[in-house]
Scaffold this motif. Structure first.
Motif, PDB file in Angstrom:
ATOM      1  N   GLY A   1       1.609   5.097   0.849  1.00 58.20           N
ATOM      2  CA  GLY A   1       1.439   5.574   2.330  1.00 58.20           C
ATOM      3  C   GLY A   1       3.020   6.225   3.002  1.00 58.20           C
ATOM      4  O   GLY A   1       4.103   6.152   2.182  1.00 58.20           O
ATOM      5  N   HIS A   2       2.922   6.661   4.420  1.00 63.91           N
ATOM      6  CA  HIS A   2       4.078   7.466   4.864  1.00 63.91           C
ATOM      7  C   HIS A   2       4.481   6.383   5.582  1.00 63.91           C
ATOM      8  O   HIS A   2       4.194   5.808   6.103  1.00 63.91           O
ATOM      9  CB  HIS A   2       3.589   8.343   5.865  1.00 63.91           C
ATOM     10  CG  HIS A   2       2.344   9.850   5.549  1.00 63.91           C
ATOM     11  ND1 HIS A   2       2.700  10.383   4.489  1.00 63.91           N
ATOM     12  CD2 HIS A   2       1.405   9.328   5.268  1.00 63.91           C
ATOM     13  CE1 HIS A   2       2.343  11.404   3.814  1.00 63.91           C
ATOM     14  NE2 HIS A   2       0.961  11.106   4.677  1.00 63.91           N
TER      15      HIS A   2
ATOM     16  N   THR B   1       2.303   3.672   5.976  1.00 59.40           N
ATOM     17  CA  THR B   1       2.298   1.975   5.523  1.00 59.40           C
ATOM     18  C   THR B   1       1.375   1.050   6.462  1.00 59.40           C
ATOM     19  O   THR B   1       2.336   0.942   7.478  1.00 59.40           O
ATOM     20  CB  THR B   1       3.636   1.468   4.819  1.00 59.40           C
ATOM     21  OG1 THR B   1       4.600   1.512   5.783  1.00 59.40           O
ATOM     22  CG2 THR B   1       3.599   2.902   3.989  1.00 59.40           C
TER      23      THR B   1
ATOM     24  N   MET C   1      -1.128  13.172  12.971  1.00 55.54           N
ATOM     25  CA  MET C   1      -0.887  10.857  13.152  1.00 55.54           C
ATOM     26  C   MET C   1      -0.960  10.471  14.055  1.00 55.54           C
ATOM     27  O   MET C   1      -1.836   9.424  14.899  1.00 55.54           O
ATOM     28  CB  MET C   1      -0.674  10.644  11.519  1.00 55.54           C
ATOM     29  CG  MET C   1      -0.935  12.070  10.249  1.00 55.54           C
ATOM     30  SD  MET C   1       0.853  11.395   9.756  1.00 55.54           S
ATOM     31  CE  MET C   1       0.693   9.516   8.726  1.00 55.54           C
TER      32      MET C   1
ATOM     33  N   ARG D   1       0.977  -1.524  -0.331  1.00 58.92           N
ATOM     34  CA  ARG D   1      -0.169   0.400  -0.205  1.00 58.92           C
ATOM     35  C   ARG D   1       0.774   1.498  -0.046  1.00 58.92           C
ATOM     36  O   ARG D   1       1.853   1.678   1.008  1.00 58.92           O
ATOM     37  CB  ARG D   1      -0.351   0.006   0.939  1.00 58.92           C
ATOM     38  CG  ARG D   1      -2.622  -0.846   1.010  1.00 58.92           C
ATOM     39  CD  ARG D   1      -3.266  -0.871   3.017  1.00 58.92           C
ATOM     40  NE  ARG D   1      -4.243  -1.428   2.298  1.00 58.92           N
ATOM     41  CZ  ARG D   1      -4.243  -2.468   3.535  1.00 58.92           C
ATOM     42  NH1 ARG D   1      -3.279  -2.619   4.017  1.00 58.92           N
ATOM     43  NH2 ARG D   1      -4.720  -2.951   3.117  1.00 58.92           N
TER      44      ARG D   1
ATOM     45  N   VAL E   1      -4.081   6.851   9.001  1.00 61.06           N
ATOM     46  CA  VAL E   1      -4.115   8.070   8.902  1.00 61.06           C
ATOM     47  C   VAL E   1      -3.261   7.522   8.122  1.00 61.06           C
ATOM     48  O   VAL E   1      -3.028   9.185   7.871  1.00 61.06           O
ATOM     49  CB  VAL E   1      -3.692   8.471  10.640  1.00 61.06           C
ATOM     50  CG1 VAL E   1      -4.602   8.539  11.539  1.00 61.06           C
ATOM     51  CG2 VAL E   1      -2.085   7.698  10.292  1.00 61.06           C
ATOM     52  N   GLY E   2      -3.120   6.887   6.858  1.00 65.36           N
ATOM     53  CA  GLY E   2      -2.327   7.276   5.675  1.00 65.36           C
ATOM     54  C   GLY E   2      -0.356   6.324   5.943  1.00 65.36           C
ATOM     55  O   GLY E   2       0.095   6.860   4.337  1.00 65.36           O
TER      56      GLY E   2
END
Length: 326
Positions: free
Chosen positions: A194-195, A236, A204, A192, A233-234
């Motif tokens: 993500g951050h 990985t 976050m 995925r 919240v984004g």
């Protein structure tokens, strides 16, 4: 360096288990009028509780729920030869012990993520900006649990530390995992977008910390809600799992220290020193294996297997309770 880490880890296990309990026995932990003459926690029971704690602490299946079930199966606090007051004291000591053996699981994360720990320490010393930011994020995630834990700790232990609340939490959490997994079944969780952990913001982290408070209900699973919170919240999957582990070190460490200081005298009065240490050591070894397996598994698969497991154990426990087999 490896030998030094082994020595430091083993020394920390003994200190975390023995020294605070000794302090507690000298009067920091409250007065208990009922004494249990016999040391009733056997080494076998300590090994079982340590295994359950270590294997389930960081899996999204709820270690607290499994420990409460293990206590009931082992009959801890249900000895008919004891008076009602003694049984109540034994159960209280056992509940505190199942929190204190978290020390083994905490040390497992410190061992496996020693690089991150060093980064945070460098940040404290002002030599690593990313390490200092990670420390602030972990503290931001920890604050909601401090506030709500102190506010509702007594209510939670009075009304939710029982088999039926755990069964409900297992079932609801399992169905929620399966629903989310079905929605995302076409997307590989290990890839995925993500951050990464170094890209996290304090906002976050705070949201993940609020999600962590849901796990104060035994059976929900701290790991589950913090990993899902991290994904929402984004982060990985890898970053969400790692932050869940690091946040757990602080959260579980605070809970362990609190219960040792509050119930240390009671645990020493009720249980044998050797059994207490054995539980922590076994929890450490089991947690190392569990964490390594979980990280590898989630890098290739999703959370669905844990959803199925939660539903199955909820159903099995319901049958056992309904038929009074436990």
């Amino acid at each position: 360096m490896e030998k030094r880490r082994v020595a430091l880890t083993l020394g920390a296990m003994i200190l975390l288990t023995y020294s605070p309990l000794t302090i507690g026995s000298q009067g920091l932990s409250g007065d208990h009028s009922v004494a249990v003459e016999q040391k009733i926690l056997t080494t076998t029971q300590a090994v079982v509780l340590g295994l359950v704690e270590g294997l389930t602490e960081y899996l999204p299946v709820s270690s607290t729920g499994h420990l409460l079930l293990a206590e009931k199966i082992l009959g801890i606090g249900e000895d008919p030869d004891q008076s009602p007051a003694q049984r109540e004291q034994t159960k209280e000591a056992a509940d505190a012990y199942t929190i204190c053996i978290q020390a083994g699981a905490i040390l497992a994360v410190l061992w496996l993520y020693f690089g991150r720990v060093k980064q945070i320490l460098r940040g404290v010393a002002g030599r690593d900006l990313a390490g200092r930011r990670l420390l602030f994020n972990v503290l931001a995630g920890f604050l909601p649990a401090v506030f709500l834990g102190l506010l509702f700790n007594k209510v939670i232990k009075t009304y939710l530390f029982g088999p039926w609340p755990v069964v409900v939490a297992w079932l609801v959490g399992g169905l929620a995992i399966l629903a989310v997994s079905r929605r995302n079944r076409t997307q590989s969780p290990g890839k995925r977008p993500g951050h990464q952990l170094d890209d996290m913001t304090w906002r976050m982290a705070l949201i993940i910390g609020v999600a962590q408070c849901i796990a104060m209900w035994p059976g929900v699973s701290r790991s589950l809600v913090t990993i899902v919170g991290g994904l929402l919240v984004g982060l990985t999957m890898e970053a969400a799992v790692e932050f869940s582990f690091l946040l757990g070190v602080v959260t579980l460490g605070a809970a362990t220290a609190y219960d040792i200081l509050k119930h240390g005298h009671l645990m020493l009065q009720t249980f044998d020193h050797v059994s207490l240490i054995v539980g922590v050591v076994v929890a450490f070894l089991a947690a190392v294996l569990s964490i390594k397996w979980m990280v590898r598994y989630l890098s290739r698969h999703g959370l669905a297997i844990f959803g199925y497991y939660r539903v199955l154990i909820a159903a099995a426990t319901t049958i056992l309770l309904a038929t009074q087999l436990i």
